[in-house]
Design a protein around this motif. Structure first.
Motif, PDB file in Angstrom:
ATOM      1  N   LEU A 200       0.812  -1.225   0.000  1.00 26.28           N
ATOM      2  CA  LEU A 200       0.000   0.000   0.000  1.00 26.28           C
ATOM      3  C   LEU A 200       0.840   1.268   0.000  1.00 26.28           C
ATOM      4  CD1 LEU A 200      -2.876  -1.012   2.424  1.00 26.28           C
ATOM      5  CD2 LEU A 200      -3.052  -0.565  -0.031  1.00 26.28           C
ATOM      6  N   SER A 201       2.136   1.129   0.169  1.00 21.91           N
ATOM      7  CA  SER A 201       3.046   2.272   0.086  1.00 21.91           C
ATOM      8  C   SER A 201       4.046   1.991  -1.028  1.00 21.91           C
ATOM      9  CB  SER A 201       3.782   2.461   1.413  1.00 21.91           C
ATOM     10  OG  SER A 201       4.687   3.538   1.359  1.00 21.91           O
ATOM     11  N   PRO A 202       4.294   2.964  -1.926  1.00 25.21           N
ATOM     12  CA  PRO A 202       3.804   4.341  -1.955  1.00 25.21           C
ATOM     13  C   PRO A 202       2.337   4.437  -2.404  1.00 25.21           C
ATOM     14  CG  PRO A 202       5.096   3.887  -3.921  1.00 25.21           C
ATOM     15  CD  PRO A 202       5.236   2.676  -3.041  1.00 25.21           C
ATOM     16  N   LEU A 203       1.675   5.493  -1.951  1.00 27.28           N
ATOM     17  CA  LEU A 203       0.276   5.716  -2.293  1.00 27.28           C
ATOM     18  C   LEU A 203       0.091   5.835  -3.804  1.00 27.28           C
ATOM     19  CD1 LEU A 203      -0.943   8.279   0.387  1.00 27.28           C
ATOM     20  CD2 LEU A 203      -1.847   5.983   0.010  1.00 27.28           C
ATOM     21  N   GLN A 204      -1.011   5.260  -4.292  1.00 26.88           N
ATOM     22  CA  GLN A 204      -1.360   5.326  -5.708  1.00 26.88           C
ATOM     23  C   GLN A 204      -2.698   6.026  -5.876  1.00 26.88           C
ATOM     24  OE1 GLN A 204       0.836   3.965  -8.081  1.00 26.88           O
ATOM     25  NE2 GLN A 204       2.101   3.705  -6.234  1.00 26.88           N
ATOM     26  N   ILE A 205      -2.830   6.810  -6.943  1.00 28.84           N
ATOM     27  CA  ILE A 205      -4.128   7.401  -7.235  1.00 28.84           C
ATOM     28  C   ILE A 205      -5.068   6.294  -7.710  1.00 28.84           C
ATOM     29  CG2 ILE A 205      -3.172   9.664  -7.767  1.00 28.84           C
ATOM     30  CD1 ILE A 205      -3.588   9.021 -10.738  1.00 28.84           C
ATOM     31  N   ARG A 206      -6.345   6.548  -7.593  1.00 26.66           N
ATOM     32  CA  ARG A 206      -7.354   5.511  -7.820  1.00 26.66           C
ATOM     33  C   ARG A 206      -7.197   4.834  -9.179  1.00 26.66           C
ATOM     34  NH1 ARG A 206     -13.473   7.257  -6.869  1.00 26.66           N
ATOM     35  NH2 ARG A 206     -12.455   7.984  -4.969  1.00 26.66           N
TER      36      ARG A 206
ATOM     37  N   PRO B 169       0.122  18.431  16.784  1.00 24.45           N
ATOM     38  CA  PRO B 169      -0.962  17.546  17.213  1.00 24.45           C
ATOM     39  C   PRO B 169      -1.046  16.312  16.309  1.00 24.45           C
ATOM     40  CG  PRO B 169      -1.702  19.828  17.070  1.00 24.45           C
ATOM     41  CD  PRO B 169      -0.353  19.788  16.443  1.00 24.45           C
ATOM     42  N   VAL B 170      -1.412  15.194  16.892  1.00 26.36           N
ATOM     43  CA  VAL B 170      -1.552  13.944  16.145  1.00 26.36           C
ATOM     44  C   VAL B 170      -3.024  13.553  16.137  1.00 26.36           C
ATOM     45  CG1 VAL B 170      -0.918  11.516  16.031  1.00 26.36           C
ATOM     46  CG2 VAL B 170       0.773  13.211  16.785  1.00 26.36           C
ATOM     47  N   PRO B 171      -3.716  13.740  15.004  1.00 22.38           N
ATOM     48  CA  PRO B 171      -5.132  13.379  14.948  1.00 22.38           C
ATOM     49  C   PRO B 171      -5.307  11.873  14.832  1.00 22.38           C
ATOM     50  CG  PRO B 171      -4.402  14.224  12.830  1.00 22.38           C
ATOM     51  CD  PRO B 171      -3.238  14.369  13.758  1.00 22.38           C
ATOM     52  N   MET B 172      -6.338  11.361  15.487  1.00 24.21           N
ATOM     53  CA  MET B 172      -6.706   9.957  15.379  1.00 24.21           C
ATOM     54  C   MET B 172      -8.028   9.861  14.631  1.00 24.21           C
ATOM     55  SD  MET B 172      -5.858   8.684  19.274  1.00 24.21           S
ATOM     56  CE  MET B 172      -6.977   9.922  19.974  1.00 24.21           C
ATOM     57  N   ILE B 173      -8.223   8.785  13.908  1.00 21.49           N
ATOM     58  CA  ILE B 173      -9.508   8.552  13.261  1.00 21.49           C
ATOM     59  C   ILE B 173     -10.410   7.879  14.285  1.00 21.49           C
ATOM     60  CG2 ILE B 173     -10.718   7.395  11.377  1.00 21.49           C
ATOM     61  CD1 ILE B 173      -8.196   7.597   9.708  1.00 21.49           C
ATOM     62  N   GLY B 174     -11.343   8.652  14.819  1.00 24.85           N
ATOM     63  CA  GLY B 174     -12.179   8.158  15.894  1.00 24.85           C
ATOM     64  C   GLY B 174     -11.605   8.504  17.253  1.00 24.85           C
TER      65      GLY B 174
ATOM     66  N   ILE C 100       3.526   4.343   5.817  1.00 24.64           N
ATOM     67  CA  ILE C 100       2.617   5.349   6.354  1.00 24.64           C
ATOM     68  C   ILE C 100       3.100   5.900   7.695  1.00 24.64           C
ATOM     69  CG2 ILE C 100       1.148   3.700   7.577  1.00 24.64           C
ATOM     70  CD1 ILE C 100      -1.260   5.391   6.697  1.00 24.64           C
ATOM     71  N   LEU C 101       3.950   5.152   8.398  1.00 30.59           N
ATOM     72  CA  LEU C 101       4.428   5.604   9.709  1.00 30.59           C
ATOM     73  C   LEU C 101       5.272   6.874   9.604  1.00 30.59           C
ATOM     74  CD1 LEU C 101       5.482   2.204  11.325  1.00 30.59           C
ATOM     75  CD2 LEU C 101       3.390   3.505  11.726  1.00 30.59           C
ATOM     76  N   GLU C 102       5.878   7.107   8.453  1.00 35.41           N
ATOM     77  CA  GLU C 102       6.727   8.286   8.312  1.00 35.41           C
ATOM     78  C   GLU C 102       5.938   9.574   8.533  1.00 35.41           C
ATOM     79  OE1 GLU C 102      10.203  10.036   5.336  1.00 35.41           O
ATOM     80  OE2 GLU C 102       8.906   8.407   4.674  1.00 35.41           O
ATOM     81  N   LYS C 103       4.683   9.608   8.081  1.00 35.31           N
ATOM     82  CA  LYS C 103       3.856  10.796   8.286  1.00 35.31           C
ATOM     83  C   LYS C 103       3.614  11.037   9.774  1.00 35.31           C
ATOM     84  CE  LYS C 103       1.468  10.339   3.844  1.00 35.31           C
ATOM     85  NZ  LYS C 103       0.174  10.112   3.152  1.00 35.31           N
ATOM     86  N   LEU C 104       3.358   9.955  10.497  1.00 32.92           N
ATOM     87  CA  LEU C 104       3.172  10.048  11.940  1.00 32.92           C
ATOM     88  C   LEU C 104       4.429  10.563  12.622  1.00 32.92           C
ATOM     89  CD1 LEU C 104       1.787   9.366  14.691  1.00 32.92           C
ATOM     90  CD2 LEU C 104       2.664   7.026  14.393  1.00 32.92           C
ATOM     91  N   PHE C 105       5.573  10.014  12.247  1.00 29.63           N
ATOM     92  CA  PHE C 105       6.834  10.396  12.885  1.00 29.63           C
ATOM     93  C   PHE C 105       7.180  11.863  12.619  1.00 29.63           C
ATOM     94  CE2 PHE C 105       8.383   5.718  12.470  1.00 29.63           C
ATOM     95  CZ  PHE C 105       7.516   5.355  13.489  1.00 29.63           C
ATOM     96  N   LYS C 106       6.839  12.357  11.450  1.00 27.08           N
ATOM     97  CA  LYS C 106       7.104  13.765  11.133  1.00 27.08           C
ATOM     98  C   LYS C 106       6.280  14.686  12.031  1.00 27.08           C
ATOM     99  CE  LYS C 106       8.613  13.285   6.323  1.00 27.08           C
ATOM    100  NZ  LYS C 106       8.287  13.539   4.897  1.00 27.08           N
ATOM    101  N   LEU C 107       5.029  14.326  12.275  1.00 30.14           N
ATOM    102  CA  LEU C 107       4.188  15.126  13.173  1.00 30.14           C
ATOM    103  C   LEU C 107       4.780  15.158  14.582  1.00 30.14           C
ATOM    104  CD1 LEU C 107       0.577  13.965  12.198  1.00 30.14           C
ATOM    105  CD2 LEU C 107       1.632  16.165  11.680  1.00 30.14           C
ATOM    106  N   ILE C 108       5.200  14.007  15.069  1.00 31.42           N
ATOM    107  CA  ILE C 108       5.750  13.913  16.422  1.00 31.42           C
ATOM    108  C   ILE C 108       7.070  14.660  16.521  1.00 31.42           C
ATOM    109  CG2 ILE C 108       6.738  12.276  18.091  1.00 31.42           C
ATOM    110  CD1 ILE C 108       4.541  10.320  17.253  1.00 31.42           C
ATOM    111  N   ASP C 109       7.881  14.557  15.495  1.00 30.09           N
ATOM    112  CA  ASP C 109       9.159  15.273  15.475  1.00 30.09           C
ATOM    113  C   ASP C 109       8.962  16.786  15.526  1.00 30.09           C
ATOM    114  OD1 ASP C 109      11.257  13.567  15.652  1.00 30.09           O
ATOM    115  OD2 ASP C 109      11.986  13.862  13.622  1.00 30.09           O
TER     116      ASP C 109
ATOM    117  N   ILE D 147      -4.297  10.931   0.771  1.00 37.54           N
ATOM    118  CA  ILE D 147      -3.473  11.116   1.969  1.00 37.54           C
ATOM    119  C   ILE D 147      -3.218   9.760   2.633  1.00 37.54           C
ATOM    120  CG2 ILE D 147      -3.396  12.191   4.259  1.00 37.54           C
ATOM    121  CD1 ILE D 147      -5.209  14.408   3.108  1.00 37.54           C
ATOM    122  N   MET D 148      -4.232   8.906   2.611  1.00 31.49           N
ATOM    123  CA  MET D 148      -4.132   7.515   3.037  1.00 31.49           C
ATOM    124  C   MET D 148      -4.869   6.671   2.012  1.00 31.49           C
ATOM    125  SD  MET D 148      -4.959   7.606   7.144  1.00 31.49           S
ATOM    126  CE  MET D 148      -4.831   5.803   7.289  1.00 31.49           C
ATOM    127  N   ASP D 149      -4.503   5.413   1.933  1.00 36.25           N
ATOM    128  CA  ASP D 149      -5.245   4.511   1.061  1.00 36.25           C
ATOM    129  C   ASP D 149      -6.586   4.174   1.716  1.00 36.25           C
ATOM    130  OD1 ASP D 149      -6.055   1.679   0.007  1.00 36.25           O
ATOM    131  OD2 ASP D 149      -4.528   2.402  -1.399  1.00 36.25           O
TER     132      ASP D 149
END
Length: 336
Positions: A75-81, A190-195, A177-186, A275-277
């Protein structure tokens, strides 16, 4: 006999190859790339594009050999539909078909095939055992589910095929996909959660995946499908909170209305700015825990790594690479 690993230079394949070489086994890696890995001093390598039947048929498979298919598009790298079918299917399905044909043609009849837990789609029952209904949500999961159905046909012709369905595989060398999370933390953002973040999130270590493949060989290659996931996965809130503490970051977690976030992500996907698959975000707030009791009973496998340790190790590797350093592989911490 020897062990023939298609995709053996990839993320899981290289760890399996190393494990088998350390055990004194003869190993042949068939892949489109050859990295600078120390075990190649004792491993044969042949260039092979699994999407080309002639390449796969040219691989030296003997009638007594053990075959593994680790070649895959993830699923990484992201692909357009509009690009997803042509990205996933040639390798994940047609490549697997070529490997099954070549295995049977050689007289061999033992194959370990990795697919994905994404074949399940939305959660119908929890925790999910291997008999959970299969209804994949995108081309990645669909290509893997079709591969499982293909394997079922080859089993009828006498092949023994063990299928593994891993959760998100993490370990040295892969961020995705974890790289996006790590960049926010670095960045102390704020780190948004889905739900709400109350649902658990389950990983599986690349080392545990390689060991499962080895145990399938040792166990006679049962004609079964097995989930691969960690034990006792924590909630998303705890998993990410512990990571923020580990990183010494000032980031904080933000719960969000899951339906609204999914609708927003779907809108970006619709205009070819994913942004995410969808296969990731559509189940992000569901109880997606894959039960591994069957694998433990049949092959004596166990999860050696905990989710929080795996995520912390991935973050440490990310930070080390940014600083130009190298991080050693994480030590084994028994799952609890």
């Amino acid at each position: 006999m020897k062990h023939v690993i298609f995709g053996g230079d990839g993320f899981v394949g290289r760890h399996l190859a190393h494990k088998l070489v350390q055990e004194g086994q003869e190993v042949l890696v068939a892949d489109i790339a050859k990295s600078d890995l120390p075990h190649y001093a004792r491993t044969r390598f042949v260039h092979c594009d699994v999407t080309k039947e002639e390449d796969v048929f040219a691989v030296d498979i003997g009638p007594d050999d053990m075959v593994y298919n680790m070649a895959a598009k993830m699923l990484s790298p992201l692909q357009i539909r509009s690009k997803r079918w042509e990205f996933f299917w040639p390798v994940n399905y047609y490549g697997a078909e070529n490997i099954m044909k070549a295995t049977a043609r050689s007289g061999a009849n033992r194959l370990v095939q990795f697919t994905t837990d994404m074949i399940y789609g939305h959660t119908v029952q929890s925790p999910q055992t291997e008999d959970h209904p299969a209804k994949p949500l995108g081309e990645y999961g669909k290509s893997k589910w079709a591969t499982e159905q293909l394997a079922a046909e080859w089993r009828k012709q006498g092949m023994k095929i063990t299928i593994f369905r891993p959760r998100l595989i993490i370990g040295p060398g892969r961020l995705g996909i974890l790289e996006k999370l790590f960049k926010l933390i670095d960045a102390n953002l704020p780190v948004p959660m889905i739900g709400s973040g109350k649902a658990p999130y389950q990983f599986i270590s690349v080392f545990d995946c390689a060991e499962a493949a080895r145990l399938a060989w040792k166990g006679g290659v049962p004609n079964e499908a097995y989930n691969l996931g960690s034990d006792n996965p924590p909630s998303v809130r705890k998993l990410l909170g512990d990571l923020i503490t580990h990183a010494g970051s000032k980031s904080f977690l933000i719960p969000t209305p899951g339906f609204a976030v999914k609708a927003t992500l779907a809108a970006f996907d619709a205009i070819n700015l994913p942004i995410m698959d969808p296969e990731q975000y559509l189940i992000a707030d569901e109880m997606c825990v894959r039960e591994t009791g069957k694998l433990k009973r049949d092959l004596g496998w166990k999860a050696e790594y905990r989710d929080s340790d795996m995520l912390a190790a991935a973050y440490d590797e990310y930070r080390a690479k940014k600083a130009g350093h190298v991080v050693a592989a994480p030590s084994v911490v028994p799952a609890e």
